[in-house]
Design a protein around this motif. Structure first.
Motif, PDB file in Angstrom:
ATOM      1  N   PRO A 148       5.904  -6.500  -6.021  1.00  0.00           N
ATOM      2  CA  PRO A 148       4.944  -6.163  -5.490  1.00  0.00           C
ATOM      3  C   PRO A 148       5.549  -5.189  -3.993  1.00  0.00           C
ATOM      4  O   PRO A 148       6.087  -5.571  -3.721  1.00  0.00           O
ATOM      5  CB  PRO A 148       4.340  -6.798  -4.736  1.00  0.00           C
ATOM      6  CG  PRO A 148       4.487  -8.227  -5.355  1.00  0.00           C
ATOM      7  CD  PRO A 148       5.801  -8.154  -6.844  1.00  0.00           C
ATOM      8  N   GLY A 149       4.830  -3.418  -4.360  1.00  0.00           N
ATOM      9  CA  GLY A 149       5.206  -2.711  -3.135  1.00  0.00           C
ATOM     10  C   GLY A 149       6.458  -2.272  -3.814  1.00  0.00           C
ATOM     11  O   GLY A 149       6.730  -1.079  -3.260  1.00  0.00           O
ATOM     12  N   ARG A 150       6.485  -1.878  -5.022  1.00  0.00           N
ATOM     13  CA  ARG A 150       7.193  -1.386  -5.451  1.00  0.00           C
ATOM     14  C   ARG A 150       6.880  -0.498  -6.924  1.00  0.00           C
ATOM     15  O   ARG A 150       7.131  -1.200  -7.432  1.00  0.00           O
ATOM     16  CB  ARG A 150       9.272  -1.896  -5.675  1.00  0.00           C
ATOM     17  CG  ARG A 150       9.237  -2.185  -4.694  1.00  0.00           C
ATOM     18  CD  ARG A 150      10.968  -2.714  -5.109  1.00  0.00           C
ATOM     19  NE  ARG A 150      12.089  -2.272  -5.265  1.00  0.00           N
ATOM     20  CZ  ARG A 150      12.702  -2.596  -5.885  1.00  0.00           C
ATOM     21  NH1 ARG A 150      12.879  -3.720  -6.213  1.00  0.00           N
ATOM     22  NH2 ARG A 150      13.778  -2.234  -6.961  1.00  0.00           N
ATOM     23  N   PRO A 151       5.925   0.164  -6.937  1.00  0.00           N
ATOM     24  CA  PRO A 151       5.744   0.920  -8.177  1.00  0.00           C
ATOM     25  C   PRO A 151       6.001   2.204  -9.079  1.00  0.00           C
ATOM     26  O   PRO A 151       6.912   1.792  -8.686  1.00  0.00           O
ATOM     27  CB  PRO A 151       4.700   2.374  -7.763  1.00  0.00           C
ATOM     28  CG  PRO A 151       4.520   2.552  -6.611  1.00  0.00           C
ATOM     29  CD  PRO A 151       5.413   0.998  -5.272  1.00  0.00           C
ATOM     30  N   ASN A 152       6.057   1.070 -10.319  1.00  0.00           N
ATOM     31  CA  ASN A 152       7.121   1.982 -11.434  1.00  0.00           C
ATOM     32  C   ASN A 152       7.344   3.151 -11.595  1.00  0.00           C
ATOM     33  O   ASN A 152       7.549   3.949 -12.315  1.00  0.00           O
ATOM     34  CB  ASN A 152       7.286   0.253 -13.378  1.00  0.00           C
ATOM     35  CG  ASN A 152       6.019   0.675 -13.083  1.00  0.00           C
ATOM     36  OD1 ASN A 152       4.902   1.486 -13.032  1.00  0.00           O
ATOM     37  ND2 ASN A 152       6.071  -0.242 -13.568  1.00  0.00           N
TER      38      ASN A 152
END
Length: 233
Positions: A148-152
């Motif tokens: 979460p919080g680190r979109p790929n």
């Protein structure tokens, strides 16, 4: 420049089992945006539907277009062109795409408007599969590989938004059976537009392994499940 109108486009091909949930969710997100003074218009493109999808769509306050292309790229293009034809001021118009097998969150539209206000030209939104469709092993793998919080930054037509000007500049969507979303974003990136990957308004999409296009997200999930079964992943 902040978007003042949002045009939602939903391509549909034989989705009678999931379309109602999709449209209920879009209506909820639209109501939330309208309460803040944002004008929202939804276009549903029924592409070669032979089931009850048309009957379901007609229950909702949406614009309906029926085509017989069998290509999601053409459906997205026709829907977007129709939506922007209605736009009063294209410089402030934003287009939001999702899929008929997906459920958007309540902040889906307002988040995209906020991104437009911050200078974004394209939103690349994350999706997650419906865990009810997956095995526990597959769910654990998905959670372990998504933070979460680190979109790929992976591109999904089920959660994609952009300014009208971007669409015009790159020539719209390619009229292809799949990956029209990926090629669109690649063209926008090459043209120098501001792209933002975000998981703030993550969309839940079907976790089925056989989709409505030859590959797409369903194909990705099927391949992932095969790797898990073989012990490769």
């Amino acid at each position: 420049m902040i978007a003042t109108s949002v045009h939602v486009v939903i391509p549909v091909h034989n989705e009678e089992d999931l379309l109602q949930s999709c449209l209920d969710a879009v209506q909820g997100a639209s109501a939330r945006a309208c309460a803040l003074g944002i004008d929202v218009h939804t276009v549903v493109v029924l592409d070669a539907c032979t089931d009850r999808s048309a009957l379901i769509a007609r229950r909702y306050p949406v614009e309906i277009i029926e085509i017989d292309a069998g290509r999601v790229g053409r459906a997205r293009r026709i829907g977007t062109d129709a939506a922007l034809h209605r736009a009063d001021e294209e410089t402030r118009a934003w287009v939001a795409h999702t899929d008929a097998d997906s459920i958007v969150p309540g902040n889906w539209i307002t988040h995209q408007v906020a991104l437009s206000a911050g200078g974004s030209d394209v939103m690349i939104g994350t999706v997650r599969p419906d865990f009810a469709d997956l095995t526990l092993r597959h769910i654990d793998h998905w959670r372990a590989t998504h933070t979460p919080g680190r979109p790929n930054g992976h591109v999904h037509g089920a959660n994609l938004g952009f300014r009208a000007g971007v669409y015009r500049h790159v020539g719209g969507f390619a009229e292809v059976p799949e990956h029209e979303d990926v090629t669109f974003v690649a063209a926008a990136r090459a043209a120098g537009f501001v792209l933002t990957a975000s998981d703030v308004a993550e969309v839940m999409t079907s976790g089925r392994f056989v989709g409505r296009t030859p590959g797409g997200y369903a194909g990705y999930l099927a391949a992932q499940e095969e790797m898990l079964e073989s012990g490769v992943a």
